[in-house]
Scaffold this motif. Sequence first.
Motif, PDB file in Angstrom:
ATOM      1  N   THR A 240       2.831 -12.316 -61.808  1.00 46.93           N
ATOM      2  CA  THR A 240       2.653 -13.759 -61.829  1.00 46.93           C
ATOM      3  C   THR A 240       3.657 -14.424 -60.892  1.00 46.93           C
ATOM      4  O   THR A 240       3.318 -15.375 -60.192  1.00 46.93           O
ATOM      5  CB  THR A 240       2.837 -14.293 -63.262  1.00 46.93           C
ATOM      6  N   ASP A 241       4.876 -13.913 -60.866  1.00 50.96           N
ATOM      7  CA  ASP A 241       5.900 -14.481 -59.983  1.00 50.96           C
ATOM      8  C   ASP A 241       5.498 -14.314 -58.515  1.00 50.96           C
ATOM      9  O   ASP A 241       5.722 -15.221 -57.701  1.00 50.96           O
ATOM     10  CB  ASP A 241       7.248 -13.798 -60.218  1.00 50.96           C
ATOM     11  N   VAL A 242       4.881 -13.219 -58.184  1.00 49.56           N
ATOM     12  CA  VAL A 242       4.452 -12.978 -56.805  1.00 49.56           C
ATOM     13  C   VAL A 242       3.353 -13.957 -56.432  1.00 49.56           C
ATOM     14  O   VAL A 242       3.347 -14.534 -55.337  1.00 49.56           O
ATOM     15  CB  VAL A 242       3.981 -11.516 -56.633  1.00 49.56           C
ATOM     16  N   VAL A 243       2.416 -14.178 -57.324  1.00 51.06           N
ATOM     17  CA  VAL A 243       1.320 -15.120 -57.063  1.00 51.06           C
ATOM     18  C   VAL A 243       1.874 -16.525 -56.876  1.00 51.06           C
ATOM     19  O   VAL A 243       1.468 -17.252 -55.957  1.00 51.06           O
ATOM     20  CB  VAL A 243       0.282 -15.067 -58.207  1.00 51.06           C
ATOM     21  N   VAL A 244       2.791 -16.940 -57.707  1.00 51.71           N
ATOM     22  CA  VAL A 244       3.392 -18.267 -57.607  1.00 51.71           C
ATOM     23  C   VAL A 244       4.153 -18.392 -56.277  1.00 51.71           C
ATOM     24  O   VAL A 244       4.063 -19.412 -55.581  1.00 51.71           O
ATOM     25  CB  VAL A 244       4.315 -18.542 -58.816  1.00 51.71           C
ATOM     26  N   ALA A 245       4.871 -17.346 -55.918  1.00 54.29           N
ATOM     27  CA  ALA A 245       5.620 -17.376 -54.662  1.00 54.29           C
ATOM     28  C   ALA A 245       4.664 -17.456 -53.475  1.00 54.29           C
ATOM     29  O   ALA A 245       4.910 -18.196 -52.508  1.00 54.29           O
ATOM     30  CB  ALA A 245       6.505 -16.137 -54.553  1.00 54.29           C
ATOM     31  N   ILE A 246       3.575 -16.733 -53.508  1.00 54.97           N
ATOM     32  CA  ILE A 246       2.579 -16.780 -52.431  1.00 54.97           C
ATOM     33  C   ILE A 246       1.951 -18.166 -52.359  1.00 54.97           C
ATOM     34  O   ILE A 246       1.729 -18.700 -51.261  1.00 54.97           O
ATOM     35  CB  ILE A 246       1.512 -15.682 -52.629  1.00 54.97           C
ATOM     36  N   GLN A 247       1.672 -18.780 -53.502  1.00 56.77           N
ATOM     37  CA  GLN A 247       1.111 -20.135 -53.515  1.00 56.77           C
ATOM     38  C   GLN A 247       2.098 -21.127 -52.883  1.00 56.77           C
ATOM     39  O   GLN A 247       1.702 -22.016 -52.132  1.00 56.77           O
ATOM     40  CB  GLN A 247       0.762 -20.550 -54.940  1.00 56.77           C
ATOM     41  N   ARG A 248       3.401 -20.964 -53.209  1.00 61.00           N
ATOM     42  CA  ARG A 248       4.412 -21.829 -52.624  1.00 61.00           C
ATOM     43  C   ARG A 248       4.489 -21.635 -51.105  1.00 61.00           C
ATOM     44  O   ARG A 248       4.552 -22.605 -50.354  1.00 61.00           O
ATOM     45  CB  ARG A 248       5.785 -21.549 -53.252  1.00 61.00           C
ATOM     46  N   VAL A 249       4.457 -20.402 -50.666  1.00 58.13           N
ATOM     47  CA  VAL A 249       4.512 -20.117 -49.235  1.00 58.13           C
ATOM     48  C   VAL A 249       3.262 -20.681 -48.546  1.00 58.13           C
ATOM     49  O   VAL A 249       3.343 -21.271 -47.463  1.00 58.13           O
ATOM     50  CB  VAL A 249       4.649 -18.597 -48.986  1.00 58.13           C
ATOM     51  N   THR A 250       2.110 -20.524 -49.194  1.00 61.42           N
ATOM     52  CA  THR A 250       0.871 -21.061 -48.639  1.00 61.42           C
ATOM     53  C   THR A 250       0.960 -22.577 -48.514  1.00 61.42           C
ATOM     54  O   THR A 250       0.552 -23.158 -47.494  1.00 61.42           O
ATOM     55  CB  THR A 250      -0.331 -20.675 -49.529  1.00 61.42           C
TER      56      THR A 250
END
Length: 94
Positions: A2-12
Amino acid sequence: MTDVVVAIQRVTHIVGEISAASAEQSQGVAQVGEAITQMDQVTQQNAALVEESAAAADSLKLQARQLVDAVAFFRVSAQDSPSPVARTPSLAAG
């Protein structure tokens, strides 16, 4: 995970903001380029007008000299000029 998905969303999201800012900056640079082109055109027009004005001034200077030369032919002395009374039409003659 979940942390990876959130981080990817932030980067996106950040990459989207960078992309939007780059598009705005590109548009601003294009506007600056257009303004510089317009200023260059106006500067060239002003230079042409200055040249035309200088030519007109030279022409007027020449015409003034010619006029002075033409009028110089008609100079009369103070003795030859009519008196102010003689030049004034009589008001009683009407």
